[in-house]
Design a protein around this motif. Sequence first.
Motif, PDB file in Angstrom:
ATOM      1  N   MET A 126       0.850  -1.169   0.000  1.00  0.00           N
ATOM      2  CA  MET A 126       0.000   0.000   0.000  1.00  0.00           C
ATOM      3  C   MET A 126       0.899   1.236   0.000  1.00  0.00           C
ATOM      4  O   MET A 126       1.827   1.348   0.796  1.00  0.00           O
ATOM      5  CB  MET A 126      -0.905  -0.011   1.230  1.00  0.00           C
ATOM      6  CG  MET A 126      -1.755   1.231   1.318  1.00  0.00           C
ATOM      7  SD  MET A 126      -2.719   1.348   2.824  1.00  0.00           S
ATOM      8  CE  MET A 126      -4.103   0.340   2.409  1.00  0.00           C
ATOM      9  N   VAL A 127       0.585   2.163  -0.869  1.00  0.00           N
ATOM     10  CA  VAL A 127       1.354   3.393  -0.982  1.00  0.00           C
ATOM     11  C   VAL A 127       0.732   4.444  -0.069  1.00  0.00           C
ATOM     12  O   VAL A 127      -0.487   4.637  -0.081  1.00  0.00           O
ATOM     13  CB  VAL A 127       1.356   3.892  -2.439  1.00  0.00           C
ATOM     14  CG1 VAL A 127       2.052   5.228  -2.544  1.00  0.00           C
ATOM     15  CG2 VAL A 127       2.006   2.866  -3.345  1.00  0.00           C
ATOM     16  N   ARG A 128       1.563   5.092   0.704  1.00  0.00           N
ATOM     17  CA  ARG A 128       1.075   6.150   1.581  1.00  0.00           C
ATOM     18  C   ARG A 128       1.021   7.457   0.791  1.00  0.00           C
ATOM     19  O   ARG A 128       2.002   7.863   0.175  1.00  0.00           O
ATOM     20  CB  ARG A 128       1.993   6.307   2.788  1.00  0.00           C
ATOM     21  CG  ARG A 128       1.505   7.347   3.743  1.00  0.00           C
ATOM     22  CD  ARG A 128       2.341   7.388   4.978  1.00  0.00           C
ATOM     23  NE  ARG A 128       1.910   8.519   5.769  1.00  0.00           N
ATOM     24  CZ  ARG A 128       2.145   8.642   7.042  1.00  0.00           C
ATOM     25  NH1 ARG A 128       2.842   7.733   7.677  1.00  0.00           N
ATOM     26  NH2 ARG A 128       1.722   9.690   7.698  1.00  0.00           N
ATOM     27  N   LEU A 129      -0.133   8.114   0.831  1.00  0.00           N
ATOM     28  CA  LEU A 129      -0.293   9.378   0.138  1.00  0.00           C
ATOM     29  C   LEU A 129       0.492  10.473   0.853  1.00  0.00           C
ATOM     30  O   LEU A 129       0.621  10.444   2.082  1.00  0.00           O
ATOM     31  CB  LEU A 129      -1.774   9.767   0.091  1.00  0.00           C
ATOM     32  CG  LEU A 129      -2.687   8.832  -0.694  1.00  0.00           C
ATOM     33  CD1 LEU A 129      -4.130   9.264  -0.554  1.00  0.00           C
ATOM     34  CD2 LEU A 129      -2.286   8.799  -2.160  1.00  0.00           C
ATOM     35  N   PRO A 130       0.991  11.441   0.111  1.00  0.00           N
ATOM     36  CA  PRO A 130       1.690  12.557   0.754  1.00  0.00           C
ATOM     37  C   PRO A 130       0.738  13.310   1.678  1.00  0.00           C
ATOM     38  O   PRO A 130      -0.469  13.372   1.421  1.00  0.00           O
ATOM     39  CB  PRO A 130       2.107  13.450  -0.418  1.00  0.00           C
ATOM     40  CG  PRO A 130       1.944  12.633  -1.646  1.00  0.00           C
ATOM     41  CD  PRO A 130       0.962  11.559  -1.337  1.00  0.00           C
ATOM     42  N   LEU A 131       1.288  13.869   2.738  1.00  0.00           N
ATOM     43  CA  LEU A 131       0.469  14.630   3.675  1.00  0.00           C
ATOM     44  C   LEU A 131       0.043  15.950   3.031  1.00  0.00           C
ATOM     45  O   LEU A 131       0.782  16.544   2.254  1.00  0.00           O
ATOM     46  CB  LEU A 131       1.250  14.906   4.958  1.00  0.00           C
ATOM     47  CG  LEU A 131       1.670  13.673   5.755  1.00  0.00           C
ATOM     48  CD1 LEU A 131       2.499  14.082   6.954  1.00  0.00           C
ATOM     49  CD2 LEU A 131       0.466  12.866   6.191  1.00  0.00           C
ATOM     50  N   THR A 132      -1.146  16.381   3.395  1.00  0.00           N
ATOM     51  CA  THR A 132      -1.641  17.660   2.890  1.00  0.00           C
ATOM     52  C   THR A 132      -0.997  18.801   3.671  1.00  0.00           C
ATOM     53  O   THR A 132      -0.425  18.593   4.751  1.00  0.00           O
ATOM     54  CB  THR A 132      -3.168  17.749   3.056  1.00  0.00           C
ATOM     55  OG1 THR A 132      -3.480  17.769   4.456  1.00  0.00           O
ATOM     56  CG2 THR A 132      -3.876  16.595   2.367  1.00  0.00           C
ATOM     57  N   SER A 133      -1.122  19.988   3.156  1.00  0.00           N
ATOM     58  CA  SER A 133      -0.576  21.152   3.866  1.00  0.00           C
ATOM     59  C   SER A 133      -1.273  21.332   5.211  1.00  0.00           C
ATOM     60  O   SER A 133      -0.640  21.750   6.186  1.00  0.00           O
ATOM     61  CB  SER A 133      -0.698  22.418   3.016  1.00  0.00           C
ATOM     62  OG  SER A 133      -2.050  22.677   2.697  1.00  0.00           O
ATOM     63  N   GLU A 134      -2.549  20.989   5.297  1.00  0.00           N
ATOM     64  CA  GLU A 134      -3.279  21.084   6.566  1.00  0.00           C
ATOM     65  C   GLU A 134      -2.735  20.082   7.586  1.00  0.00           C
ATOM     66  O   GLU A 134      -2.596  20.400   8.762  1.00  0.00           O
ATOM     67  CB  GLU A 134      -4.777  20.857   6.356  1.00  0.00           C
ATOM     68  CG  GLU A 134      -5.477  21.964   5.600  1.00  0.00           C
ATOM     69  CD  GLU A 134      -5.343  21.831   4.083  1.00  0.00           C
ATOM     70  OE1 GLU A 134      -4.926  20.742   3.599  1.00  0.00           O
ATOM     71  OE2 GLU A 134      -5.628  22.798   3.387  1.00  0.00           O
ATOM     72  N   GLN A 135      -2.429  18.865   7.132  1.00  0.00           N
ATOM     73  CA  GLN A 135      -1.863  17.862   8.033  1.00  0.00           C
ATOM     74  C   GLN A 135      -0.477  18.276   8.518  1.00  0.00           C
ATOM     75  O   GLN A 135      -0.148  18.093   9.689  1.00  0.00           O
ATOM     76  CB  GLN A 135      -1.785  16.502   7.334  1.00  0.00           C
ATOM     77  CG  GLN A 135      -3.139  15.863   7.112  1.00  0.00           C
ATOM     78  CD  GLN A 135      -3.058  14.642   6.223  1.00  0.00           C
ATOM     79  OE1 GLN A 135      -2.376  14.659   5.191  1.00  0.00           O
ATOM     80  NE2 GLN A 135      -3.752  13.585   6.609  1.00  0.00           N
ATOM     81  N   LEU A 136       0.311  18.828   7.634  1.00  0.00           N
ATOM     82  CA  LEU A 136       1.644  19.295   8.027  1.00  0.00           C
ATOM     83  C   LEU A 136       1.543  20.441   9.026  1.00  0.00           C
ATOM     84  O   LEU A 136       2.295  20.479  10.016  1.00  0.00           O
ATOM     85  CB  LEU A 136       2.436  19.725   6.788  1.00  0.00           C
ATOM     86  CG  LEU A 136       2.792  18.603   5.818  1.00  0.00           C
ATOM     87  CD1 LEU A 136       3.361  19.177   4.526  1.00  0.00           C
ATOM     88  CD2 LEU A 136       3.755  17.625   6.458  1.00  0.00           C
ATOM     89  N   ALA A 137       0.612  21.358   8.804  1.00  0.00           N
ATOM     90  CA  ALA A 137       0.427  22.477   9.732  1.00  0.00           C
ATOM     91  C   ALA A 137      -0.051  21.979  11.095  1.00  0.00           C
ATOM     92  O   ALA A 137       0.405  22.458  12.136  1.00  0.00           O
ATOM     93  CB  ALA A 137      -0.559  23.490   9.153  1.00  0.00           C
ATOM     94  N   ALA A 138      -0.955  21.000  11.094  1.00  0.00           N
ATOM     95  CA  ALA A 138      -1.431  20.435  12.360  1.00  0.00           C
ATOM     96  C   ALA A 138      -0.281  19.767  13.110  1.00  0.00           C
ATOM     97  O   ALA A 138      -0.179  19.883  14.333  1.00  0.00           O
ATOM     98  CB  ALA A 138      -2.552  19.427  12.101  1.00  0.00           C
ATOM     99  N   GLY A 139       0.593  19.088  12.388  1.00  0.00           N
ATOM    100  CA  GLY A 139       1.761  18.462  13.011  1.00  0.00           C
ATOM    101  C   GLY A 139       2.688  19.487  13.628  1.00  0.00           C
ATOM    102  O   GLY A 139       3.241  19.270  14.717  1.00  0.00           O
ATOM    103  N   ARG A 140       2.860  20.624  12.957  1.00  0.00           N
ATOM    104  CA  ARG A 140       3.698  21.694  13.520  1.00  0.00           C
ATOM    105  C   ARG A 140       3.066  22.281  14.776  1.00  0.00           C
ATOM    106  O   ARG A 140       3.753  22.557  15.758  1.00  0.00           O
ATOM    107  CB  ARG A 140       3.953  22.778  12.476  1.00  0.00           C
ATOM    108  CG  ARG A 140       4.948  22.340  11.392  1.00  0.00           C
ATOM    109  CD  ARG A 140       5.366  23.481  10.500  1.00  0.00           C
ATOM    110  NE  ARG A 140       4.267  24.031   9.720  1.00  0.00           N
ATOM    111  CZ  ARG A 140       3.888  23.580   8.527  1.00  0.00           C
ATOM    112  NH1 ARG A 140       4.531  22.573   7.966  1.00  0.00           N
ATOM    113  NH2 ARG A 140       2.878  24.135   7.887  1.00  0.00           N
ATOM    114  N   ARG A 141       1.733  22.454  14.759  1.00  0.00           N
ATOM    115  CA  ARG A 141       1.044  22.972  15.953  1.00  0.00           C
ATOM    116  C   ARG A 141       1.151  21.989  17.110  1.00  0.00           C
ATOM    117  O   ARG A 141       1.403  22.390  18.252  1.00  0.00           O
ATOM    118  CB  ARG A 141      -0.427  23.264  15.637  1.00  0.00           C
ATOM    119  CG  ARG A 141      -0.639  24.461  14.738  1.00  0.00           C
ATOM    120  CD  ARG A 141      -2.101  24.886  14.681  1.00  0.00           C
ATOM    121  NE  ARG A 141      -3.014  23.830  14.264  1.00  0.00           N
ATOM    122  CZ  ARG A 141      -3.339  23.561  13.003  1.00  0.00           C
ATOM    123  NH1 ARG A 141      -2.800  24.252  12.012  1.00  0.00           N
ATOM    124  NH2 ARG A 141      -4.204  22.596  12.729  1.00  0.00           N
TER     125      ARG A 141
END
Length: 88
Positions: free
Chosen positions: A1-16
Amino acid sequence: MVRLPLTSEQLAAGRRLGASLRQARGSRTLADVAQASGISPETLRKIETGRMATPAFTTVAALARTLAVPIDDLAQICLAHTDLEQTG
């Protein structure tokens, strides 16, 4: 299974999330918090810097317990932008 790239919203949530955990850590060392949470210091470093934007739930739960941060507070931080989009 290929993991889809994270969205900009997911990356921002990770930074928060990372910034919140770093703030909650306060003067405690990264190594002390990582050990108390049962994770590696490198994992905690990646979470705090936003390089691991979607850590496992059990990892976040362990950090929340160690840092005495309600998991609901962390969820609010991560989902704040999403909530605004849904209500606005």
